[in-house]
Design an enzyme around this catalytic site. Structure first.
Site, PDB file in Angstrom:
ATOM      1  N   GLU A   1      55.296  46.916  31.860  1.00 40.14           N
ATOM      2  CA  GLU A   1      54.904  45.741  31.072  1.00 40.14           C
ATOM      3  C   GLU A   1      53.390  45.708  31.096  1.00 40.14           C
ATOM      4  O   GLU A   1      52.788  45.430  32.134  1.00 40.14           O
ATOM      5  CB  GLU A   1      55.500  44.462  31.663  1.00 40.14           C
ATOM      6  N   LEU A   2      52.783  46.000  29.960  1.00 35.33           N
ATOM      7  CA  LEU A   2      51.337  46.191  29.898  1.00 35.33           C
ATOM      8  C   LEU A   2      50.691  45.029  29.140  1.00 35.33           C
ATOM      9  O   LEU A   2      51.109  43.898  29.271  1.00 35.33           O
ATOM     10  CB  LEU A   2      51.032  47.551  29.282  1.00 35.33           C
TER      11      LEU A   2
ATOM     12  N   GLU B   1      42.595  43.347  23.963  1.00 33.46           N
ATOM     13  CA  GLU B   1      43.152  42.137  24.553  1.00 33.46           C
ATOM     14  C   GLU B   1      42.052  41.276  25.160  1.00 33.46           C
ATOM     15  O   GLU B   1      41.180  41.775  25.877  1.00 33.46           O
ATOM     16  CB  GLU B   1      44.165  42.510  25.638  1.00 33.46           C
TER      17      GLU B   1
ATOM     18  N   LYS C   1      53.120  47.304  45.954  1.00 34.04           N
ATOM     19  CA  LYS C   1      51.679  47.544  45.966  1.00 34.04           C
ATOM     20  C   LYS C   1      51.089  46.478  45.043  1.00 34.04           C
ATOM     21  O   LYS C   1      51.129  46.597  43.827  1.00 34.04           O
ATOM     22  CB  LYS C   1      51.353  48.956  45.465  1.00 34.04           C
ATOM     23  N   HIS C   2      50.585  45.413  45.653  1.00 32.75           N
ATOM     24  CA  HIS C   2      50.061  44.299  44.871  1.00 32.75           C
ATOM     25  C   HIS C   2      48.595  44.538  44.540  1.00 32.75           C
ATOM     26  O   HIS C   2      47.937  45.410  45.106  1.00 32.75           O
ATOM     27  CB  HIS C   2      50.227  42.992  45.652  1.00 32.75           C
TER      28      HIS C   2
ATOM     29  N   GLY D   1      50.664  45.554  34.308  1.00 28.40           N
ATOM     30  CA  GLY D   1      49.223  45.692  34.433  1.00 28.40           C
ATOM     31  C   GLY D   1      48.581  46.234  33.175  1.00 28.40           C
ATOM     32  O   GLY D   1      49.093  46.044  32.068  1.00 28.40           O
ATOM     33  N   SER D   2      47.499  46.947  33.359  1.00 30.58           N
ATOM     34  CA  SER D   2      46.695  47.438  32.245  1.00 30.58           C
ATOM     35  C   SER D   2      47.274  48.724  31.659  1.00 30.58           C
ATOM     36  O   SER D   2      48.087  49.406  32.287  1.00 30.58           O
ATOM     37  CB  SER D   2      45.269  47.709  32.720  1.00 30.58           C
TER      38      SER D   2
ATOM     39  N   TRP E   1      47.513  40.551  39.537  1.00 28.73           N
ATOM     40  CA  TRP E   1      47.089  39.344  40.234  1.00 28.73           C
ATOM     41  C   TRP E   1      47.342  38.054  39.445  1.00 28.73           C
ATOM     42  O   TRP E   1      47.296  36.964  39.999  1.00 28.73           O
ATOM     43  CB  TRP E   1      45.584  39.417  40.531  1.00 28.73           C
TER      44      TRP E   1
ATOM     45  N   CYS F   1      49.374  38.088  29.887  1.00 25.55           N
ATOM     46  CA  CYS F   1      49.734  39.070  28.855  1.00 25.55           C
ATOM     47  C   CYS F   1      50.438  38.398  27.681  1.00 25.55           C
ATOM     48  O   CYS F   1      50.273  38.821  26.538  1.00 25.55           O
ATOM     49  CB  CYS F   1      50.633  40.149  29.444  1.00 25.55           C
TER      50      CYS F   1
END
Length: 465
Positions: A234-235, A367, A160-161, A212-213, A136, A268
């Site tokens: 990409e985390l 983080e 899938k947002h 995301g996570s 988001w 991030c």
């Protein structure tokens, strides 16, 4: 369970949507796969024209979609408009460069002659339907930096947002439809996270990309690995911002504030750990803290707001727990460290600077997704590198120095997907983007990104007679 837009500045539910069911998921999967079979044969010129029209439409829609983004996830409106403009720029960049990035490669004939080939070449062919699981925090940009290269390459996409930005997700599908892309080229799936596994396991889905996570990345990578499907992840990131004695301290401190609180610190690639040489630590800390303290926290629709709300109540709670743990273990609060007074609604948190960070604190290892910065004092370049690398993440990094030897040292030794000198980490369509360690693998953007979901095919020609 309904999917909802909840305004993080007020806590008010603005719109709700029912998730699509199994029959509609099947219809969309079938359409995406069928469209790929024909869309893959279109020319780069045709695809570029479609993507260029999408960019033009996005430019026209920037004010409206910017307001939608702000109301869905809390980004200050000026930053939401800028995000839309960045996406249009990336679309045009890929429309202009995709053909050359995917051009056939021709090994020298002398190099392949001993294979028995009269000649050989390498061609890039699209893989098929790519599932994108997106977050988001940059609800347009994260999607477009996947979609623009994927569509230019001849793939089709399923999005899938994140469930808190459904209106932005639906807008993206409509944008590509209005631009003239064939039905099925890009579709939004309004589904919960529980539906992802079955979709990814479907034989018609060729690959997946996720931003995301860590837990989300592990889950998607595990399923994709079981199915032997390509993924790009990409985390998280806990990027260092190193300041050495030769730095321009005024510029470094000013940039550090933007690097930490852009998007209310929910990025991030935001600088999170500020690692400062002891010779300039006190001066930098004073400049940085004063500037953080002076930021305006408020309604993200107000043009004068610097820092909006966190995207969710849980996000603010998570941030508060990290700060409270650090303070409980001895960290000093130089500014902030609490919710703003006088704000009963919305998920706001004051810009915060913490000093005296040690390895016993959670904030040293985890983080921080919000406007909280940590300061570290180091004695020399060796300690700066050691502290910068003392994290499970490795997304990007920032270094402020005018010493050439230090520049080479940091370039060689920092464990990150990017090293930005005397400036702020940013993603750009012409530069590869991604990380190492727990920040993920694979690359987005540039030629590296467009080739991630391509089949590099060897074409071998034997003698004619």
């Amino acid at each position: 369970m309904p999917i909802a837009t909840v305004n993080p500045a007020t806590g008010e539910t603005l719109r709700t949507f029912e998730p699509i069911g199994p029959e509609e998921i099947e219809r969309r999967l079938s359409t995406a796969y069928a469209t790929f079979r024909t869309y893959r044969t279109t020319s780069f010129e045709e695809r570029a024209a479609l993507l260029g029209r999408a960019a033009d439409l996005l430019d026209k829609d920037a004010e409206d979609i910017g307001r939608t983004i702000t109301e869905e996830m809390g980004k200050p409106l000026a930053q939401a408009r800028a995000e839309a403009a960045k996406c249009a720029k990336a679309m045009r960049w890929y429309a202009a460069h995709a053909e050359e990035l995917l051009a056939d490669e021709h090994p020298a004939q002398d190099d392949v002659r001993d294979s028995g080939a009269a000649r050989a070449r390498v061609v890039y062919r699209p893989l098929g339907v790519v599932l994108a699981v997106m977050p988001w925090n940059f609800p347009l940009w994260q999607v477009v930096r996947f979609a623009a290269p994927a569509l230019m390459a001849g793939n089709t996409g399923l999005l899938k947002h994140a469930s808190n930005v459904p209106q932005t997700a639906l807008y993206l599908e409509d944008l590509f439809r209005r631009a003239g892309f064939p039905e099925g080229c890009f579709q939004t799936l309004l589904v919960g996270s529980g539906a992802i596994e079955d979709i990814l396991r479907d034989r018609r889905v060729a690959a997946a990309t996720l931003t995301g996570s860590e837990p989300a990345g592990r889950a998607v990578a595990s399923v994709a690995g079981d199915e032997i499907k390509k993924t790009v992840l990409e985390l998280g990131g806990s990027d260092p911002f190193v300041v050495m004695p030769s730095a321009d301290l005024a510029r470094a401190a000013k940039t550090a504030v933007t690097a930490r609180v852009q998007n209310t610190g929910q990025s991030c690639i935001a600088a999170k750990r500020f690692i400062v040489h002891e010779d300039v630590y006190d001066a930098f800390a004073a400049l940085f803290t004063d500037a953080m303290r002076a930021l305006t926290v408020g309604d993200p629709l107000d043009e004068g707001t610097d820092v909006g709300p966190l995207s969710s109540e849980q996000g603010r709670t998570d941030l508060e727990e990290l700060v409270d743990d650090a303070v409980g273990h001895g960290a000093a609060v130089l500014c902030g460290g609490r919710r703003p007074s006088g704000r009963d609604a919305g998920w706001f948190y004051e810009p915060t600077v913490l000093a005296g960070i040690t390895g016993s604190m959670r904030i040293h290892r985890e983080e921080t997704f919000g406007p909280v910065a940590t300061l570290y004092r180091v004695a020399d370049v060796d300690e700066a590198v050691a502290v910068a690398n003392d994290t499970p993440f490795g997304l990007s990094s920032n270094v402020w120095t005018r010493d050439d030897a230090e520049t080479e040292r940091f370039t060689r030794d920092l464990e990150a997907g990017g090293v930005f000198f005397n400036g702020m980490t940013a993603s750009h369509p012409a530069l590869p983007f991604g990380g190492v360690k727990r920040s993920g693998y694979g690359r987005e953007l540039a030629g590296h990104g467009i080739r991630e979901f391509m089949n590099a095919t060897t074409v071998w020609y034997g003698p004619a007679d």
